[in-house]
Enzyme design. Sequence first.
Site, PDB file in Angstrom:
ATOM      1  N   ASP A 155       0.833  -1.198   0.000  1.00 47.59           N
ATOM      2  CA  ASP A 155       0.000   0.000   0.000  1.00 47.59           C
ATOM      3  C   ASP A 155       0.870   1.252   0.000  1.00 47.59           C
ATOM      4  OD1 ASP A 155      -2.295   1.872   0.863  1.00 47.59           O
ATOM      5  OD2 ASP A 155      -3.269  -0.081   0.791  1.00 47.59           O
ATOM      6  N   HIS A 196      -3.928   4.851   4.343  1.00 46.24           N
ATOM      7  CA  HIS A 196      -4.618   3.642   3.893  1.00 46.24           C
ATOM      8  C   HIS A 196      -3.929   2.371   4.380  1.00 46.24           C
ATOM      9  CE1 HIS A 196      -6.363   1.023   0.569  1.00 46.24           C
ATOM     10  NE2 HIS A 196      -7.427   1.675   0.986  1.00 46.24           N
ATOM     11  N   SER A 370     -11.603  -1.941   0.607  1.00 51.14           N
ATOM     12  CA  SER A 370     -10.293  -1.836   1.255  1.00 51.14           C
ATOM     13  C   SER A 370     -10.318  -2.428   2.647  1.00 51.14           C
ATOM     14  CB  SER A 370      -9.877  -0.367   1.365  1.00 51.14           C
ATOM     15  OG  SER A 370      -9.364   0.104   0.164  1.00 51.14           O
TER      16      SER A 370
END
Length: 655
Positions: A155, A196, A370
Site C-alpha cells: 500500500d 490507507h 479496502s
Amino acid sequence: MRPSQTELWLGLTLTLALLAVRWASAQAPIYVSSWAVRVTKGYQEAERLARKFGFVNLGQIFPDDQYFHLRHRGVAQQSLTPHWGHRLRLKKDPKVRWFEQQTLRRRVKRSLVVPTDPWFSKQWYMNKEIQQDLNILKAWNQGLTGRGVVISILDDGIEKDHPDLWANYDPLASYDFNDYDPDPQPRYTPNDENRHGTRCAGEVSATANNGFCGAGVAFNARIGGVRMLDGAITDIVEAQSLSLQPQHIHIYSASWGPEDDGRTVDGPGLLTQEAFRRGVTKGRQGLGTLFIWASGNGGLHYDNCNCDGYTNSIHTLSVGSTTRQGRVPWYSEACASTFTTTFSSGVVTDPQIVTTDLHHQCTDKHTGTSASAPLAAGMIALALEANPLLTWRDLQHLVVRASRPAQLQAEDWRINGVGRQVSHHYGYGLLDAGLLVDLARVWLPTKPQKKCAIRVVHTPTPILPRMLVPKNVTACSDGSRRRLIRSLEHVQVQLSLSYSRRGDLEIFLTSPMGTRSTLVAIRPLDISGQGYNNWIFMSTHYWDEDPQGLWTLGLENKGYYFNTGTLYYYTLLLYGTAEDMTARPQAPQVTSRARACVQRDTEGLCQESHSPLSILAGLCLISSQQWWWLYSHPQQPVTEGQASCHPPVTPAAAA
C-alpha cells in the site's frame, strides 16, 4: 473593449487544443526513464549492458539473475513517447532476451471518504454483537491468533511505530519501493492521504489487550508494510512489491487496483504476472504465496471487477463487501471472479471498521472493499496457523467451503451444479473464521492443478445482437484417455473482439451443469470502441463442477441498437483437479482415527494429541511427511500421544 470574433475563435481553438492534449495524455501511456531487461548471463551481463549504453543498474527485479531494473539519467522522467534510440540499441544486443521501457500505471486505493461518524467502541463484525458475524471468537477460543504467520500490506506504507502495531511489526516483511529504502513509514501530508496502509495493517494485526484501539483478527501475526503507492507506479514496482521475501511472507494483502471508473480495462504487466506465477509456484517453500485482493469500489459507476486483471487472476483471492445489515454496499462491484465476502459499511450512517490510524491514533471510519480484504487476510492467517501445510489452492477450496450465504441479501443468488449458492455480489458468501479453521485442520492436500485449453473461435466472426457460441468439451484427457479434470476450480474465457461501444456488450458463460455466470455486465460509462484485446475473464462459480459437456458462451447487445463488432478469438481455459472434490465431506469430519485423540473440547475438536504442529481429522501430526503418509494409508492405525496441539486461549491470555 470586447474581443473580436477572430480572437474568440482563436481562444476557443486554443482551449480545445489544450483539452485534447490533456485528454490524450490521460489516455496515452506515459514513459519513464526505467527499463526492465532480461539478460542471458545474470548480474555481470546486466552491468556490461548498463555501462555500454549509459544506464544505471538498480539491481534484480526477482531473486534470481535474469530480470534487472535499469535507469537512464539522460532520458526524460516522463514522456508521451518511448525512447526509440535505446529501444533499437537493446533490441540489437544479442545478450538481451527481452526488455520493456516502463510506463506509469494508474492505481487507486480502494477506500472511501465519508463524513465523520460517531465513535464505535466495539468491533461489531467479530464480537458477537450481531448474530451472523465473522465468527472470529470461535477461532480465538481454539488458541488460534495468527502466531507464526507473516502478512505484508502492499500500500502507501505503514506507521511501524504505532502503539498498536510496533509489537507485531516485521522489518523483513517491509520495504519502500517508492524511495528504495527499508523504511515503509508513510509520507505525512496535511490531509493524511497516506493513511490507507496503516488502517489495513491494524485490521489484520493490531495488538490485543494493550489498552489501545481494538484487536486485529490475527493479533499475534507478524505484520509488515510495503510502500509502493505513494510515487511513480510501474510494472517493476508492482512486481518487486509482490516478490518481497517470498519465503518469509505468507500472505500479501492488497486493497488497490486500476481505476474503478466503469470505463477502464487494465491489469498487471508482464513482470507482475510473472511475480504472481512465481509466488504461487515457489513462495512459502513451494506451498504458494497467498495474494488477497479487494474486489473494487466502482459500483456507483457500474464497474465490473472482471475488467480488473488483479482481482480476476486465478492467483489472487478476491474479497467483496457487505454491510452490517447484510446488504450490498453502494460501491460494491458485482462480478464472477469474487470468492468471498467480509464486512465493511454502506451508507454514511452504517457502522464502519475500527482500526489503527496515522499519528498513533485509532479510527472507526475505515470502509470500502479496502476494509474487507484485510479482514479476510487475517482469517486466512488463522487457518494457516491451524494447518501450516496448506497450499494456495487448498486455501481457495477452503474459502469456498467456509463462506456462508447467511443473511446476505441479493437478487442474484443461484445454486450451481454441485448445490452451492453463489452470487456475483458476494461470491460464495460471508467468510466464517470458525468454520475455516475447522476445515483447515482436517483438510487433505489438493491434488495437482491441471489446465485444459480449448480453442473455440480463431477466425473473424460477426457479433450478432444476441449470439451463442456452443462448444462440447470432451477432450480434457491425457494420452491414455484418463480425465485430467474431474472437478473444476477456475474457469477463464480469453477473448479478442472489436465492438463499437464496449460497455453495451454483456458476456456470459453457461456450464454443462447449467450454471450461468455473467463474465461482464453492461457498463454504461464505457464508450470505448476498442473492444477486448486478448482479455481474460474469470469465474469462480463453477467450483467443483464436472467440465465434461456443452459450454455456451453468450454475447448480447444491451445498449445502442446499431452496435456492431467482430469476434476474432475465443479460448476456453479450464483449471481443476483429477479428484472428484464433491466426494469430500463439506464439513469437518471425525474419522476412525478419533481414538488417537487424548482429550476433546465441548465441540468435539481434538485438544490433546501427538504434536504441536497441526491436526488432521482430529489428530495432531508432526511433519509434512507424516501428513502425506496418512493421506496415502488411510486405514493404518496411529499411535496415541499426549502433547497439546491448540490449547484454548482467550484474547487476554494471548496478547
